[in-house]
Design a protein around this motif. Structure first.
Motif, mmCIF file in Angstrom:
data_model
loop_
_atom_site.group_PDB
_atom_site.id
_atom_site.type_symbol
_atom_site.label_atom_id
_atom_site.label_comp_id
_atom_site.label_asym_id
_atom_site.label_seq_id
_atom_site.Cartn_x
_atom_site.Cartn_y
_atom_site.Cartn_z
ATOM 1 N N CYS A 41 -31.143 56.970 -24.836
ATOM 2 C CA CYS A 41 -31.235 58.433 -24.724
ATOM 3 C C CYS A 41 -30.072 59.015 -23.923
ATOM 4 O O CYS A 41 -29.534 60.063 -24.287
ATOM 5 C CB CYS A 41 -32.559 58.830 -24.077
ATOM 6 S SG CYS A 41 -33.997 58.568 -25.144
ATOM 7 N N MET A 42 -29.680 58.344 -22.853
ATOM 8 C CA MET A 42 -28.552 58.833 -22.045
ATOM 9 C C MET A 42 -27.260 58.841 -22.862
ATOM 10 O O MET A 42 -26.460 59.768 -22.762
ATOM 11 C CB MET A 42 -28.358 57.974 -20.789
ATOM 12 C CG MET A 42 -29.500 58.016 -19.777
ATOM 13 S SD MET A 42 -29.839 59.651 -19.109
ATOM 14 C CE MET A 42 -31.285 60.119 -20.055
ATOM 15 N N MET A 43 -27.093 57.835 -23.688
ATOM 16 C CA MET A 43 -25.889 57.751 -24.517
ATOM 17 C C MET A 43 -25.945 58.756 -25.674
ATOM 18 O O MET A 43 -24.961 59.435 -25.956
ATOM 19 C CB MET A 43 -25.721 56.326 -25.047
ATOM 20 C CG MET A 43 -25.404 55.316 -23.959
ATOM 21 S SD MET A 43 -25.466 53.601 -24.512
ATOM 22 C CE MET A 43 -24.210 53.586 -25.763
ATOM 23 N N LYS A 44 -27.086 58.863 -26.316
ATOM 24 C CA LYS A 44 -27.216 59.718 -27.496
ATOM 25 C C LYS A 44 -27.155 61.205 -27.160
ATOM 26 O O LYS A 44 -26.454 61.968 -27.822
ATOM 27 C CB LYS A 44 -28.535 59.416 -28.217
ATOM 28 C CG LYS A 44 -28.758 60.261 -29.449
ATOM 29 C CD LYS A 44 -30.027 59.869 -30.179
ATOM 30 C CE LYS A 44 -30.216 60.730 -31.426
ATOM 31 N NZ LYS A 44 -31.428 60.343 -32.152
ATOM 32 N N TYR A 45 -27.886 61.631 -26.132
ATOM 33 C CA TYR A 45 -28.012 63.053 -25.855
ATOM 34 C C TYR A 45 -27.068 63.578 -24.775
ATOM 35 O O TYR A 45 -26.735 64.757 -24.769
ATOM 36 C CB TYR A 45 -29.457 63.395 -25.481
ATOM 37 C CG TYR A 45 -30.416 63.102 -26.601
ATOM 38 C CD1 TYR A 45 -30.424 63.871 -27.755
ATOM 39 C CD2 TYR A 45 -31.302 62.030 -26.521
ATOM 40 C CE1 TYR A 45 -31.289 63.601 -28.805
ATOM 41 C CE2 TYR A 45 -32.175 61.753 -27.558
ATOM 42 C CZ TYR A 45 -32.159 62.531 -28.692
ATOM 43 O OH TYR A 45 -33.017 62.269 -29.721
ATOM 44 N N LEU A 46 -26.654 62.700 -23.858
ATOM 45 C CA LEU A 46 -25.814 63.159 -22.748
ATOM 46 C C LEU A 46 -24.410 62.574 -22.786
ATOM 47 O O LEU A 46 -23.625 62.783 -21.860
ATOM 48 C CB LEU A 46 -26.489 62.842 -21.410
ATOM 49 C CG LEU A 46 -27.874 63.476 -21.216
ATOM 50 C CD1 LEU A 46 -28.451 63.086 -19.874
ATOM 51 C CD2 LEU A 46 -27.821 64.982 -21.358
ATOM 52 N N ASP A 47 -24.112 61.815 -23.824
ATOM 53 C CA ASP A 47 -22.768 61.244 -24.028
ATOM 54 C C ASP A 47 -22.287 60.339 -22.899
ATOM 55 O O ASP A 47 -21.092 60.259 -22.636
ATOM 56 C CB ASP A 47 -21.726 62.349 -24.281
ATOM 57 C CG ASP A 47 -21.947 63.044 -25.610
ATOM 58 O OD1 ASP A 47 -22.409 62.371 -26.557
ATOM 59 O OD2 ASP A 47 -21.673 64.252 -25.704
ATOM 60 N N TYR A 48 -23.211 59.668 -22.235
ATOM 61 C CA TYR A 48 -22.814 58.679 -21.232
ATOM 62 C C TYR A 48 -22.361 57.404 -21.934
ATOM 63 O O TYR A 48 -22.833 57.086 -23.027
ATOM 64 C CB TYR A 48 -23.985 58.340 -20.297
ATOM 65 C CG TYR A 48 -24.236 59.390 -19.241
ATOM 66 C CD1 TYR A 48 -23.303 59.611 -18.228
ATOM 67 C CD2 TYR A 48 -25.397 60.146 -19.244
ATOM 68 C CE1 TYR A 48 -23.525 60.563 -17.251
ATOM 69 C CE2 TYR A 48 -25.629 61.106 -18.272
ATOM 70 C CZ TYR A 48 -24.690 61.300 -17.284
ATOM 71 O OH TYR A 48 -24.913 62.248 -16.315
ATOM 72 N N THR A 49 -21.461 56.682 -21.283
ATOM 73 C CA THR A 49 -21.081 55.368 -21.798
ATOM 74 C C THR A 49 -22.249 54.425 -21.539
ATOM 75 O O THR A 49 -23.156 54.732 -20.750
ATOM 76 C CB THR A 49 -19.830 54.826 -21.088
ATOM 77 O OG1 THR A 49 -20.147 54.600 -19.712
ATOM 78 C CG2 THR A 49 -18.647 55.773 -21.227
ATOM 79 N N SER A 51 -22.212 51.695 -19.856
ATOM 80 C CA SER A 51 -22.155 51.313 -18.440
ATOM 81 C C SER A 51 -22.756 52.401 -17.547
ATOM 82 O O SER A 51 -23.534 52.112 -16.627
ATOM 83 C CB SER A 51 -20.707 51.033 -18.034
ATOM 84 O OG SER A 51 -20.618 50.759 -16.668
ATOM 85 N N GLN A 52 -22.409 53.658 -17.802
ATOM 86 C CA GLN A 52 -22.955 54.766 -17.023
ATOM 87 C C GLN A 52 -24.473 54.877 -17.219
ATOM 88 O O GLN A 52 -25.216 55.099 -16.264
ATOM 89 C CB GLN A 52 -22.294 56.085 -17.433
ATOM 90 C CG GLN A 52 -20.842 56.188 -17.056
ATOM 91 C CD GLN A 52 -20.174 57.391 -17.721
ATOM 92 O OE1 GLN A 52 -20.454 57.729 -18.875
ATOM 93 N NE2 GLN A 52 -19.275 58.034 -16.981
ATOM 94 N N ALA A 53 -24.914 54.724 -18.451
ATOM 95 C CA ALA A 53 -26.339 54.820 -18.763
ATOM 96 C C ALA A 53 -27.122 53.693 -18.090
ATOM 97 O O ALA A 53 -28.237 53.913 -17.612
ATOM 98 C CB ALA A 53 -26.544 54.796 -20.273
ATOM 99 N N GLU A 54 -26.552 52.500 -18.036
ATOM 100 C CA GLU A 54 -27.202 51.380 -17.354
ATOM 101 C C GLU A 54 -27.338 51.666 -15.862
ATOM 102 O O GLU A 54 -28.385 51.375 -15.262
ATOM 103 C CB GLU A 54 -26.414 50.093 -17.563
ATOM 104 C CG GLU A 54 -26.559 49.507 -18.945
ATOM 105 C CD GLU A 54 -25.678 48.283 -19.171
ATOM 106 O OE1 GLU A 54 -25.001 47.830 -18.219
ATOM 107 O OE2 GLU A 54 -25.672 47.789 -20.311
ATOM 108 N N LYS A 55 -26.308 52.235 -15.251
ATOM 109 C CA LYS A 55 -26.366 52.586 -13.822
ATOM 110 C C LYS A 55 -27.472 53.596 -13.558
ATOM 111 O O LYS A 55 -28.197 53.493 -12.565
ATOM 112 C CB LYS A 55 -25.020 53.136 -13.344
ATOM 113 C CG LYS A 55 -23.960 52.075 -13.204
ATOM 114 C CD LYS A 55 -22.644 52.669 -12.738
ATOM 115 C CE LYS A 55 -21.567 51.604 -12.700
ATOM 116 N NZ LYS A 55 -20.260 52.150 -12.316
#
Length: 93
Positions: A41-49, A51-55
């Motif tokens: 969800c962090m990657m799909k909707y907020l464009d996080y990488t 690595s960022q989404a895992e953090k």
């Protein structure tokens, strides 16, 4: 000639949000969502990488919550509704 006035009412939340220039979207820990789902969800909707989404996922897991986005109240409400539809627990602060 009579002058007609229209009374507008606002909720306390609307008044306070208009005063704040920046609002935060908070992701809360829960016992329902998996790390993979949060990361997705962090990657799909907020464009996080990834690595960022895992953090973010680890911070939520370890600290109970994480500020994931900042912006206008209206923008944060849009993202809150999207992420809640995905089953995530999010609030606007």
């Amino acid at each position: 000639m009579a002058t007609e006035t229209k009374e507008e009412t606002f909720t306390l939340e609307e008044i306070l949000s208009s005063i704040k220039t920046t609002n935060r979207l908070i992701l809360w820990n829960d016992d329902v969502n998996t790390f993979d789902h949060v990361i997705h969800c962090m990657m799909k909707y907020l464009d996080y990488t990834e690595s960022q989404a895992e953090k973010i996922a680890w911070e939520v897991h370890n600290k109970g919550k994480c500020s994931i986005l900042e912006g206008s109240y209206t923008e944060m409400e849009i993202y809150r509704k999207i992420l809640q539809q995905e089953g995530l627990t999010v609030t606007v602060d």
